[in-house]
Design a protein around this motif. Structure first.
Motif, PDB file in Angstrom:
ATOM      1  N   LEU A 629       0.671  -1.606   0.448  1.00  0.00           N
ATOM      2  CA  LEU A 629       0.110   0.286   0.212  1.00  0.00           C
ATOM      3  C   LEU A 629       0.891   1.109  -0.331  1.00  0.00           C
ATOM      4  N   LEU A 630       0.629   2.031  -1.136  1.00  0.00           N
ATOM      5  CA  LEU A 630       2.196   3.045  -1.136  1.00  0.00           C
ATOM      6  C   LEU A 630       1.073   4.734  -1.474  1.00  0.00           C
ATOM      7  N   PRO A 631       1.332   5.224  -0.627  1.00  0.00           N
ATOM      8  CA  PRO A 631       1.599   6.885  -1.350  1.00  0.00           C
ATOM      9  C   PRO A 631       2.201   7.352  -2.409  1.00  0.00           C
ATOM     10  N   SER A 632       2.518   7.013  -4.362  1.00  0.00           N
ATOM     11  CA  SER A 632       2.952   7.131  -4.770  1.00  0.00           C
ATOM     12  C   SER A 632       3.112   9.266  -5.274  1.00  0.00           C
ATOM     13  N   ILE A 633       4.652   9.187  -5.344  1.00  0.00           N
ATOM     14  CA  ILE A 633       4.514  10.363  -5.174  1.00  0.00           C
ATOM     15  C   ILE A 633       5.256  10.814  -6.691  1.00  0.00           C
ATOM     16  N   ASP A 634       4.866  11.463  -7.565  1.00  0.00           N
ATOM     17  CA  ASP A 634       5.313  11.136  -8.345  1.00  0.00           C
ATOM     18  C   ASP A 634       5.946  13.212  -9.413  1.00  0.00           C
ATOM     19  N   PRO A 635       6.982  13.411  -9.573  1.00  0.00           N
ATOM     20  CA  PRO A 635       7.738  14.547  -9.554  1.00  0.00           C
ATOM     21  C   PRO A 635       7.222  14.899 -11.109  1.00  0.00           C
ATOM     22  N   VAL A 636       7.161  14.227 -11.943  1.00  0.00           N
ATOM     23  CA  VAL A 636       6.813  14.926 -12.856  1.00  0.00           C
ATOM     24  C   VAL A 636       8.430  14.752 -13.836  1.00  0.00           C
ATOM     25  N   THR A 637       9.313  16.184 -12.906  1.00  0.00           N
ATOM     26  CA  THR A 637      10.575  15.376 -13.441  1.00  0.00           C
ATOM     27  C   THR A 637      11.326  16.165 -12.218  1.00  0.00           C
ATOM     28  N   THR A 638      12.905  15.652 -12.407  1.00  0.00           N
ATOM     29  CA  THR A 638      13.786  15.782 -11.563  1.00  0.00           C
ATOM     30  C   THR A 638      14.182  16.852 -11.601  1.00  0.00           C
ATOM     31  N   GLY A 714      -5.893   5.824   7.477  1.00  0.00           N
ATOM     32  CA  GLY A 714      -6.852   4.935   7.970  1.00  0.00           C
ATOM     33  C   GLY A 714      -8.589   5.524   8.495  1.00  0.00           C
ATOM     34  N   SER A 715      -9.291   4.929   8.350  1.00  0.00           N
ATOM     35  CA  SER A 715     -10.241   5.540   8.738  1.00  0.00           C
ATOM     36  C   SER A 715     -10.265   5.386  10.454  1.00  0.00           C
ATOM     37  N   GLY A 716      -9.748   4.917  11.120  1.00  0.00           N
ATOM     38  CA  GLY A 716      -9.720   5.139  11.995  1.00  0.00           C
ATOM     39  C   GLY A 716      -8.536   6.045  12.958  1.00  0.00           C
ATOM     40  N   GLY A 717      -7.668   6.132  11.559  1.00  0.00           N
ATOM     41  CA  GLY A 717      -7.185   7.070  12.373  1.00  0.00           C
ATOM     42  C   GLY A 717      -5.243   7.173  12.566  1.00  0.00           C
ATOM     43  N   LYS A 718      -5.175   5.301  12.167  1.00  0.00           N
ATOM     44  CA  LYS A 718      -4.295   5.005  12.176  1.00  0.00           C
ATOM     45  C   LYS A 718      -3.699   4.999  10.903  1.00  0.00           C
ATOM     46  N   LYS A 719      -1.974   5.533  10.764  1.00  0.00           N
ATOM     47  CA  LYS A 719      -1.332   5.285   9.968  1.00  0.00           C
ATOM     48  C   LYS A 719      -0.670   4.223   8.800  1.00  0.00           C
ATOM     49  N   LEU A 720      -1.631   4.341   7.441  1.00  0.00           N
ATOM     50  CA  LEU A 720      -1.234   3.309   7.054  1.00  0.00           C
ATOM     51  C   LEU A 720      -0.313   2.654   6.514  1.00  0.00           C
ATOM     52  N   ALA A 721       0.103   4.196   5.673  1.00  0.00           N
ATOM     53  CA  ALA A 721       1.285   4.084   4.990  1.00  0.00           C
ATOM     54  C   ALA A 721       2.118   4.949   4.659  1.00  0.00           C
ATOM     55  N   GLU A 722       3.246   5.444   4.204  1.00  0.00           N
ATOM     56  CA  GLU A 722       4.002   6.840   4.196  1.00  0.00           C
ATOM     57  C   GLU A 722       5.596   7.266   3.054  1.00  0.00           C
ATOM     58  N   ASN A 723       5.480   7.790   2.642  1.00  0.00           N
ATOM     59  CA  ASN A 723       6.314   8.238   1.764  1.00  0.00           C
ATOM     60  C   ASN A 723       7.202   9.116   2.006  1.00  0.00           C
ATOM     61  N   ARG A 724       8.531   9.937   0.902  1.00  0.00           N
ATOM     62  CA  ARG A 724       9.086  10.854   0.774  1.00  0.00           C
ATOM     63  C   ARG A 724       9.596  11.414   0.024  1.00  0.00           C
ATOM     64  N   LEU A 725      10.023  12.147  -0.462  1.00  0.00           N
ATOM     65  CA  LEU A 725      11.006  12.021  -1.497  1.00  0.00           C
ATOM     66  C   LEU A 725      11.487  13.348  -1.698  1.00  0.00           C
ATOM     67  N   THR A 726      12.991  13.634  -1.488  1.00  0.00           N
ATOM     68  CA  THR A 726      13.855  14.236  -1.915  1.00  0.00           C
ATOM     69  C   THR A 726      14.309  15.088  -3.092  1.00  0.00           C
ATOM     70  N   LEU A 727      14.420  16.234  -3.613  1.00  0.00           N
ATOM     71  CA  LEU A 727      14.423  16.918  -5.181  1.00  0.00           C
ATOM     72  C   LEU A 727      14.951  17.995  -5.381  1.00  0.00           C
ATOM     73  N   GLN A 728      16.728  17.583  -6.065  1.00  0.00           N
ATOM     74  CA  GLN A 728      17.640  19.495  -4.995  1.00  0.00           C
ATOM     75  C   GLN A 728      17.235  20.139  -6.595  1.00  0.00           C
ATOM     76  N   THR A 729      17.121  21.531  -5.743  1.00  0.00           N
ATOM     77  CA  THR A 729      16.375  22.565  -7.247  1.00  0.00           C
ATOM     78  C   THR A 729      17.811  23.538  -7.916  1.00  0.00           C
ATOM     79  N   ILE A 730      17.862  23.613  -8.602  1.00  0.00           N
ATOM     80  CA  ILE A 730      18.938  25.297  -9.402  1.00  0.00           C
ATOM     81  C   ILE A 730      18.049  25.573  -9.885  1.00  0.00           C
ATOM     82  N   THR A 731      19.043  27.390  -9.826  1.00  0.00           N
ATOM     83  CA  THR A 731      18.811  28.685 -10.030  1.00  0.00           C
ATOM     84  C   THR A 731      18.882  28.176 -11.552  1.00  0.00           C
ATOM     85  N   GLU A 732      17.572  29.416 -12.385  1.00  0.00           N
ATOM     86  CA  GLU A 732      18.010  28.882 -13.277  1.00  0.00           C
ATOM     87  C   GLU A 732      19.280  29.428 -14.528  1.00  0.00           C
TER      88      GLU A 732
END
Length: 734
Positions: A629-638, A714-732
């Motif tokens: 069971l995954l809360p998936s993160i799509d950054p579209v681009t890195t 979940g419906s009872g307030g329990k955390k079922l799954a979690e995910n994280r993603l770290t992306l670097q940002t750059i200047t123009e």
């Protein structure tokens, strides 16, 4: 003089006891004598061996302390009481790498080719009270001037050519640390009038899933024909349940040194099915086939199996196991180049790590492993994609193809009882499908090994109880971010239903690294591959071109910096890839296998677990990305830039057959202390589903990393799954 270490295993009260007891078997393992066998004129089967070296059996000779190429003579001696009339004596070898010439009491009895097969040697007519066994084992060095590596002659797969072997795949040292030897158990079996050499078991679903049956094929040898009763019995092995039995009169044919087969069908109403991880218990049955006559048992053979149905649905609609659709979250696996070092306990240790990573399958990459691997996978409910041991290019003759067909058939018959094996896979990256080989080999051509591949695939297709994948194609190997392209290519639509390789290299933790690279070579002067200090790194599989040029990684100022940089990159790549292809579940992706799970020797390669079994950052990244069971993160681009709006899509993926109604998806996107976006949304999570829940517009306000956090409540307030993603940002400007 008879060596006591062998003689002691044979203790009988009398010869009469041998005549009346049930079939018996004894291990011949221990310290044997060994001598260099590369001199073809050396008569190693005779004469004194008192000055020979001692060598442990079973073991690959390299792992037993003898770094050798070519042939060794092995010898041992043992005693048995005089055998009564009608007794058959069979030597049984579970695995000899690669050619085995077996001599018994001065007579050559068999020549066998193939490293993974069990084979039997009938020694009845030569059996004495005191016996001498000699085996010339030859694991040849393939000649680089004629046949290695494009036109190899040995069907050993990754055991004699692979990126993760000592020396790597392409260097002159690529055949170092030869895997030869009597690496699996050897035993003496005694039976009466008949010898059962194999028991082949396959589920039969002709009556539907509710009415399972078991097909059994008994492979036997008999000096003379006779009538016997065959008793086939199945009892629960890892649970309490119902026993099943069938008795049938059979007429056994006289076979001489050849073998014959007899088949029967055992109904198993209400039998419990074998299920993979996450779907049920892997129920197993111990099955025995016993041949009897009026005087008692003739011979008996037992094997363990499970009842499960595997179906590949058309149009990328997924694989069904026992009627339940299953998404394959897998990893490529090689336990060791020296299979004798991998015990059942060690396989269980590795598979515990596989399960904790949330994977449900392994691809036994380019080789057939020792029997304990399949036993452990059966018990743990891990599905196996089993390759034939064909890696890249081979002799293109009809004779080699004939040999490959024979060995493929033996693989299927000897390892097919394992319910964990759900796929038979053919040749890995055969030359005709690998145009990159044209630059490396002047004699490459676009039809090379096509016939070999097809004949092996046709052989695999004879097993109708499994999925058959004819060959592992280059287009199924998604190496963006390592061999070509950038990480963004991993976010593009997949072109194949199966993804059998993706990944990147990473250095192991510092304490492990120090056991691999000599201190004098820790810090080459430059990152150019030609620096001589990279030589030892490359011998241990490290790829400087891909690391520094393709992936663009920095060493930093120290080895710990370098380790952190490579592990961070590997972790990011495997997570982005795994989540991207999971979001494409059944459109078109049905199965994915990360490359590679564990490093098989003191190596720096694609493993997310090092050779000492310490997980890298990539292991924990894949553990998150492989959550059922995954809360998936799509950054579209890195490629995120300061002051330029980007898009983030948040998904919920549920591979399991259970729903989670009344749930919420909660998210927050931060850049340093600034919260760029946050919120929550109600979501009904259906079984076996994947849905995009929300699209977010995000504007990075600086150059600090962008951190995206998502979780399912979940419906009872329990955390079922979690995910994280770290992306670097750059200047123009960057």
């Amino acid at each position: 003089m008879i060596r006591s270490i062998i003689a002691l295993v044979f203790t009988f009260s009398s010869a009469a006891a041998v005549a009346t007891e049930a079939p018996q078997a004894w291990s011949l393992g221990g310290l044997w004598r060994a001598h260099d066998g590369n001199d073809l004129h050396f008569p190693g089967w005779r004469g004194s061996d008192k000055n020979w070296r001692q060598l442990r059996v079973p073991a690959n000779w390299y792992s037993a302390g003898w770094d050798h190429q070519g042939a060794l003579w092995y010898r041992t001696e043992f005693s048995v009481p005089t055998l009564p009339a009608g007794r058959l004596a069979t030597l049984e070898f579970d695995g000899v790498d690669y050619y085995a010439d077996v001599w018994f009491n001065g007579h050559q009895r068999l020549r066998h080719e193939g490293y993974f097969q069990r084979f039997a040697v009938d020694v009845t007519r030569d059996m004495r009270r005191y016996n001498k066994l000699a085996v010339r084992v030859d694991s040849p060095f393939e000649d680089p001037k004629t046949n290695w590596p494009l036109r190899k002659n040995l069907m050993k797969g990754v055991l004699n050519q692979h990126d993760s072997r000592p020396g790597g795949a392409w260097s002159p040292q690529g055949q170092d640390a030869n895997s030869g030897g009597v690496w699996a158990p050897v035993r003496l079996r005694l039976s009466r009038d008949v010898a059962i050499d194999n028991l082949i078991l396959r589920p039969d679903w002709s009556q539907g899933l509710a009415h399972p049956q078991l097909r059994a094929e008994i492979v036997y040898r008999a000096p003379a024909g006779k009538t016997a009763e065959l008793v086939l019995a199945a009892r629960p092995d890892n649970f309490s349940g119902k026993n099943f039995q069938l008795r049938q009169s059979v007429t056994l044919q006289a076979t001489g040194n050849a073998s014959q087969r007899v088949s029967l069908l055992l109904p198993m109403p209400e039998a419990r099915l074998w299920w993979p991880i996450g779907y049920g218990k892997p129920h197993l049955y111990q099955v025995s086939a016993t041949l009897r006559d009026a005087a008692g048992v003739l011979d008996r053979r037992s094997s363990r199996t499970g009842l499960r149905q595997v179906v590949e649905q058309p149009d990328n609609r997924g694989w069904l196991v026992n009627g339940q659709r299953v998404f394959i979250r897998g990893t490529n696996y090689i336990g060791s180049p020296w299979l004798s070092t991998m015990t059942k306990q060690r396989y269980h240790r590795d598979f515990d790590l596989v399960k904790k990573m949330n994977a449900n399958a392994i691809r036994v990459h380019g080789h057939v492993a020792g029997r304990p691997l399949y036993q452990a996978a059966d018990e743990q409910g891990i599905m196996i994609w089993q390759d034939v041991p064909l890696q890249w290019g081979y002799n293109d003759s009809k004779e080699f193809a004939d040999n490959a067909v024979r060995q493929t058939q033996e693989m299927m018959e000897q390892f097919g009882n394992a319910p964990s094996v759900v796929v038979w896979g053919g040749q890995n990256e055969p030359p005709f499908d690998s145009p990159w080989m044209e630059k490396r080999f002047p004699d490459w051509h676009k039809e090379l090994n096509r016939n070999l591949m097809q004949r092996v695939a046709d052989t695999l297709a004879k097993d109708d109880t499994r999925i058959v994948h004819p060959f592992s194609a280059v287009e199924e190997h998604y190496w963006a971010g390592w061999y070509f392209g950038t990480l963004d290519k991993l976010l593009e639509p997949a072109k194949t239903a199966t993804i059998t390789e993706f990944g990147a290299q990473a250095l192991p933790k510092f304490s492990t690294f120090k056991t691999i690279i000599p201190r004098r070579d820790w810090w080459p002067a430059t990152t150019q591959p030609g620096d001589p200090k990279w030589t030892s790194w490359k011998y241990h599989n490290f790829q400087p071109i891909q690391t520094f040029k393709n992936a663009g990684l920095s060493r930093g100022n120290s080895i710990p910096d370098f380790i952190a940089n490579t592990q961070q990159y590997q972790a990011q790549l495997v997570a982005i890839a795994a989540e991207s292809y999971r979001r494409q579940r059944f459109q078109p992706v049905t199965a994915l296998f990360q490359f590679m799970f564990v490093e098989t020797w003191p190596s720096i390669n694609w493993g997310i677990v090092d050779y000492l079994r310490h997980p890298k950052a990539g292991y924990f990244a894949l553990q998150r990305a492989y959550q059922p069971l995954l809360p998936s993160i799509d950054p579209v681009t890195t490629q995120w830039k300061q002051g330029q709006a980007g898009k983030v899509n948040l998904w919920v993926i549920n591979d399991l057959p259970t729903s989670h109604s009344g749930s919420q998806l909660v998210w927050q996107i931060r850049q340093g202390r600034n919260v760029l976006a946050e919120g929550k949304k109600a979501v009904e999570i259906e079984p076996d589903s994947g849905i995009k829940v929300v699209e977010l517009q995000v504007m990075p306000t600086g150059t600090l990393p962008l951190t995206i956090h998502s979780k399912i409540i979940g419906s009872g307030g329990k955390k079922l799954a979690e995910n994280r993603l770290t992306l670097q940002t750059i200047t123009e400007k960057e």
